[in-house]
Enzyme design. Structure first.
Site, short mmCIF file in Angstrom:
data_model
loop_
_atom_site.label_atom_id
_atom_site.label_comp_id
_atom_site.label_asym_id
_atom_site.label_seq_id
_atom_site.Cartn_x
_atom_site.Cartn_y
_atom_site.Cartn_z
N HIS A 134 9.56 -4.58 -7.07
CA HIS A 134 10.12 -3.78 -8.17
C HIS A 134 9.62 -4.31 -9.52
CE1 HIS A 134 13.23 -2.81 -11.23
NE2 HIS A 134 13.19 -1.62 -10.64
N ASN A 471 1.20 1.82 -0.50
CA ASN A 471 2.05 0.64 -0.51
C ASN A 471 2.87 0.57 0.78
OD1 ASN A 471 1.11 0.25 -3.12
ND2 ASN A 471 2.93 1.10 -4.09
N CYS A 534 -1.49 7.69 -4.40
CA CYS A 534 -0.61 7.34 -5.53
C CYS A 534 -0.05 5.92 -5.41
CB CYS A 534 0.54 8.33 -5.66
SG CYS A 534 1.60 8.44 -4.21
#
Length: 582
Positions: A134, A471, A534
């Site tokens: 994060h 990811n 993305c």
């Protein structure tokens, strides 16, 4: 090395001359000006895409960088140097920054509640997490230098201090971090500002510099050469404008979870989660919908005429509730009367704790999130789609050109996407019909799980687009946690168990093969399917070359890495350097 024998020059040995990124651009510019090489040769052979983003960031003064010894080293999560006073909570970071103090936010790891303190900080340092944690993702998106996963650091949050190698840094002590190489210094070091960043922001003196002239000239060449379009991952109107200034051709990922932060929104989200009937849940949506619409109005306007891919809510609901451990302790202390709370307050906290218990998952990454959340709470996705369509219709009525694309995340079966489209497309059609506008709105999904990749042909029958979420695709393909890989990544690379960090550069034999399968099977089933990426790999030069090779239509990355992706896309088409080694 050379010698001269009997009047003849002999070259005995040559080596590649190491140059800084600044030197690369200035030397290439001078050589073109002097007619020694042409522009294409300069772009293909003399510029290193992977080093370009360093030119947009402040750096530690060279003589200090060479002379000073770092106290710790972590992962280079977001490039650039940052200097500030250590603070250990997001609230303190925000308060100190408002008073004019420059701060470095130090945490074990961050979460969405820390956002206000993160964006107020000069830099972010975490002792846990990886390059896609994060903290790292937010830092790159906001252009904030960050070092993550500095595991030798021990943080005492209560005492507000950190310790490492016998050195102690207390709240208010100076720290310097270098997000370009992951180093941490327990002192205040001088930095040098970025000329390119100043030029992008319109500073006249910076725009007269040779570096800016070189940048403008060579990036025009790169843009003419490349096939891939370059979009940005952006969640706010400010980020969208920033991305466009850096050459982005749309938004490849707009994460709507970041729109649920802030007091008013957080309260409504909490009400939605805690609601035990449809009426109470709808009241929460009624609060959130106009706020979401305003967000989309700003983003669509900033990207007028360019596509904007909006990902519907993806994270599990418990991320919007208080931490389970902290809340349990709070309730226990209140029940033991160590902490005084009114009876009503205690009952509310106990009710909240019960809901947190209910939503807790052993593995939330693979739990109730993404499309599963949309199926579990259909009113949530319907509210978001209404806000998207309403904002787009309003701008269309004003003569603007919004181009929304709605992404349904974490799809693994064709039936999931089919059913969600059947529920959500009528919502869009009704709003556009009532507004009297003709607007093309696409629906697609993120390919981020292995099953979705190998079943892409079936899913493509119900999709207008695919976007690879590399990811999570890398996490699930390897069985690695991107937040915890920092603990053993160095050893794996040292022993050549991995050629590179799979969260920094696409693993072509495994993850890359899954992508290739999805591209081929997806296009075979749906000739109109357009494809992009993305994940943060969209800003990695090696990964960009791979994306070009398998035929993607675009890459999307942090706004601050858009120039890197533009240059890398051009070099992918132009091929290997032939006159020098990049």
């Amino acid at each position: 090395e050379f010698t001269v024998e009997e009047g003849k020059l002999w070259l005995l040995q040559t080596r590649v001359g190491k140059r800084t990124s600044l030197a690369e651009w200035v030397i290439a510019y001078d050589m073109v000006q002097e007619g020694l090489i042409d522009e294409a040769t300069a772009v293909r052979d003399r510029l290193t895409a992977g080093k370009l983003d360093e030119l947009f960031k402040p750096i530690i003064q060279a003589e200090l960088k060479d002379a000073k010894e770092p106290v710790a080293k972590g992962l280079n999560a977001s490039p650039g140097a940052a200097v500030g006073k250590a603070v250990f909570t997001a609230d303190d970071a925000h308060e100190w920054a408002e008073k004019g103090e420059k701060v470095i936010l130090v945490r074990r790891e961050t979460n969405p509640d820390d956002y206000h303190g993160m964006v107020a900080s000069q830099g972010i340092l975490t002792s846990a997490g990886g390059t896609n944690s994060h903290a790292a993702v937010v830092a790159r998106g906001e252009g904030i230098p960050a070092v993550c996963g500095a595991e030798s650091i021990r943080i005492d949050r209560k005492a507000k201090k950190l310790s490492v190698k016998g050195t102690e840094v207390k709240e208010g002590d100076w720290l310097t971090i270098d997000g370009t190489d992951g180093t941490v210094y327990a002192e205040e070091l001088e930095t040098e500002p970025s000329v390119l960043e100043a030029a992008i922001l319109g500073e006249s003196e910076a725009r007269r510099s040779k570096l800016w002239k070189a940048y403008e000239r060579f990036m025009k060449v790169a843009d003419k050469q490349r096939r891939l379009r370059v979009r940005a991952n952006a969640d706010t109107p400010e980020q969208s404008r920033n991305a466009r200034e850096r050459g982005a051709q749309g938004i490849g990922l707009c994460r709507t979870e970041h729109m649920f932060l802030g007091e008013e929104r957080a309260a409504a989200v909490r009400q939605m989660i805690l609601a035990d009937n449809e009426a109470d849940e709808q009241k929460a949506y009624d609060v959130l919908e106009p706020l979401q619409k305003q967000d989309f109005l700003g983003i669509f306007e900033a990207m007028d005429g360019l596509p904007v891919t909006v990902r519907l809510l993806d994270p599990p609901l418990h991320e919007f509730l208080p931490d389970h451990t902290e809340l349990s302790v709070e309730v226990a202390l209140a029940e033991a009367r160590v902490v005084k709370l009114k009876k009503k307050e205690l009952e509310e906290k106990k009710e909240l704790l019960a809901k947190v218990d209910e939503l807790r998952e052993a593995n939330p990454m693979l739990g109730l999130r993404g499309v599963r959340l949309g199926i579990f709470k259909p009113g949530l996705y319907a509210m978001q789609v209404r806000a998207i369509a309403d904002a787009a219709a309003e701008l269309k009525q004003k003569g603007k050109d919004p181009r929304p694309e709605i992404m349904i995340p974490l799809v693994v079966t064709a039936e999931e996407l089919q059913q969600m489209r059947e529920e959500l497309e009528p919502v869009v059609e009704r709003i556009l019909r009532d507004a009297g506008v003709d607007l093309h709105v696409e629906f697609g999904t993120m390919i981020e799980l292995p099953r979705a990749a190998v079943c892409a042909g079936e899913i493509a029958e119900h999709a207008d687009f695919f976007s690879f979420g590399t990811n999570d695709l890398s996490q699930t393909a390897f069985g690695f946690s991107r937040d915890d890989i920092g603990g053993f990544l160095g050893l794996y690379e040292e022993r050549k168990l991995l050629p590179a960090n799979p969260f920094a550069t696409i693993d072509e034999p495994g993850v890359g093969r899954l992508m290739d399968i999805a591209v081929n099977e997806g296009r075979a089933a749906n000739g109109n399917l357009h494809l992009g990426i993305c994940g943060e790999h969209g800003g990695d030069p090696e990964s960009v070359v791979f994306c070009d090779r398998i035929g993607l239509d675009y890459v999307s990355c942090s706004p601050f890495r858009v120039p890197v992706a533009r240059l890398a896309s051009a070099q992918a088409v132009m091929g290997e350097a032939t006159t020098s080694s990049r």
